[in-house]
Write a protein that holds these residues in place. Structure first.
Motif, short mmCIF file in Angstrom:
data_model
loop_
_atom_site.label_atom_id
_atom_site.label_comp_id
_atom_site.label_asym_id
_atom_site.label_seq_id
_atom_site.Cartn_x
_atom_site.Cartn_y
_atom_site.Cartn_z
N ALA A 152 0.83 -1.21 0.00
CA ALA A 152 0.00 0.00 0.00
C ALA A 152 0.86 1.26 0.00
O ALA A 152 0.53 2.25 -0.65
CB ALA A 152 -0.93 0.00 1.21
N ARG A 153 1.96 1.22 0.70
CA ARG A 153 2.84 2.39 0.84
C ARG A 153 3.43 2.84 -0.50
O ARG A 153 3.68 4.02 -0.70
CB ARG A 153 3.97 2.04 1.80
N TRP A 154 3.64 1.92 -1.42
CA TRP A 154 4.35 2.24 -2.66
C TRP A 154 3.43 2.33 -3.90
O TRP A 154 3.91 2.43 -5.02
CB TRP A 154 5.45 1.21 -2.90
N THR A 155 2.12 2.32 -3.73
CA THR A 155 1.20 2.31 -4.88
C THR A 155 1.38 3.51 -5.81
O THR A 155 1.14 3.39 -7.01
CB THR A 155 -0.27 2.24 -4.43
N GLN A 156 1.82 4.64 -5.29
CA GLN A 156 1.99 5.82 -6.15
C GLN A 156 3.09 5.62 -7.20
O GLN A 156 3.18 6.37 -8.17
CB GLN A 156 2.24 7.10 -5.33
N TYR A 157 3.90 4.59 -7.03
CA TYR A 157 4.96 4.30 -8.00
C TYR A 157 4.47 3.43 -9.16
O TYR A 157 5.15 3.28 -10.16
CB TYR A 157 6.16 3.62 -7.31
N LEU A 158 3.28 2.86 -9.02
CA LEU A 158 2.76 1.96 -10.05
C LEU A 158 2.22 2.75 -11.24
O LEU A 158 1.54 3.75 -11.07
CB LEU A 158 1.63 1.12 -9.44
N ARG A 159 2.53 2.28 -12.42
CA ARG A 159 2.01 2.92 -13.64
C ARG A 159 0.56 2.47 -13.85
O ARG A 159 0.16 1.45 -13.30
CB ARG A 159 2.88 2.61 -14.85
N PRO A 160 -0.20 3.21 -14.63
CA PRO A 160 -1.57 2.75 -14.95
C PRO A 160 -1.50 1.36 -15.56
O PRO A 160 -0.61 1.07 -16.37
CB PRO A 160 -2.06 3.78 -15.97
N ASN A 161 -2.39 0.49 -15.16
CA ASN A 161 -2.42 -0.91 -15.60
C ASN A 161 -1.25 -1.74 -15.07
O ASN A 161 -0.97 -2.81 -15.58
CB ASN A 161 -2.50 -1.03 -17.13
N GLY A 162 -0.56 -1.22 -14.05
CA GLY A 162 0.51 -1.98 -13.42
C GLY A 162 -0.06 -3.06 -12.51
O GLY A 162 -1.27 -3.13 -12.27
N LYS A 163 0.81 -3.90 -12.01
CA LYS A 163 0.41 -5.06 -11.21
C LYS A 163 1.10 -5.04 -9.86
O LYS A 163 2.29 -4.75 -9.78
CB LYS A 163 0.80 -6.33 -11.98
N ILE A 164 0.36 -5.35 -8.80
CA ILE A 164 0.93 -5.53 -7.47
C ILE A 164 0.83 -7.01 -7.12
O ILE A 164 -0.25 -7.60 -7.19
CB ILE A 164 0.19 -4.71 -6.40
N ILE A 165 1.96 -7.59 -6.77
CA ILE A 165 2.01 -8.97 -6.29
C ILE A 165 2.45 -8.86 -4.84
O ILE A 165 3.53 -8.33 -4.56
CB ILE A 165 3.00 -9.80 -7.12
N THR A 166 1.62 -9.33 -3.92
CA THR A 166 1.96 -9.14 -2.51
C THR A 166 1.68 -10.35 -1.64
O THR A 166 0.78 -11.14 -1.90
CB THR A 166 1.22 -7.90 -1.93
#
Length: 191
Positions: A81-95
């Protein structure tokens, strides 16, 4: 080819640095120009650890700016959650869904946010959240969370299992090789 950007985030001692080195070796074996940058922070005190892995035909800088990460691999839910601003549009988070309380929560000055994976998803982010800690323990060690998450990440790449196995063999001490291969396979099977 556009330069691709992967952020690996977590808490000190979770194995994020090994994960970034393994991923870097894999990408180099494919002939990509690869830059890996590690930001340790207070990693030895359980603080945030961030690693940038950038690859492409020619990569000029190891740093990923806000809005540029194609993928964020997170070893801990709050770090995702802390780093979501670094994600590009349509990016993926694997956690990993594991919760590691930061110091403000430990001291009672703050509370760990409830239903965090759901909140990240509801904010419009594409998140793939698994209990990587349980899978790592099933493989034989809680320290194998990094390989579980790389196994899940491998589903989003077009690299063969043989290429991944070679990178694991080049990165992991022989006595832990089978355990880490099992952890990788368990993570890969989650998708």
């Amino acid at each position: 080819m556009r330069t691709k950007n992967i952020m690996i985030v977590g808490v000190g001692g979770q194995g994020s640095l090994l994960a970034s080195k393994l991923l870097g070796k894999l990408l180099l074996s494919r002939g990509y120009d690869v830059k890996v940058s590690e930001v340790h922070g207070m990693s030895q005190r359980g603080g945030s650890v961030v690693t940038y892995v950038r690859y492409g035909q020619k990569v000029y800088s190891p740093i990923i700016d806000k809005g540029e990460a194609d993928v964020i691999v997170s070893f801990e839910l709050l770090e995702a959650a802390r780093w979501t601003q670094y994600l590009r549009p349509n990016g993926k988070i694997i956690t990993n869904t594991q919760r590691i309380n930061p110091m403000p929560v430990i001291t009672g000055a703050a509370q760990y946010p409830s239903e965090l994976a759901e909140k990240v998803k509801n904010a419009g982010f594409d998140i793939d959240a698994i209990d990587a800690l349980s899978l790592a323990e099933e493989a034989g060690s809680s320290k194998a969370v990094n390989l579980v998450l790389l196994g899940l990440l491998s589903n989003y790449f077009e690299f063969s299992d043989e290429e991944w196995m070679l990178a694991i063999e080049q990165s992991v001490p022989t006595k832990f090789l089978e355990l880490n291969k099992k952890a990788f396979a368990l993570g890969k099977a989650e998708r």
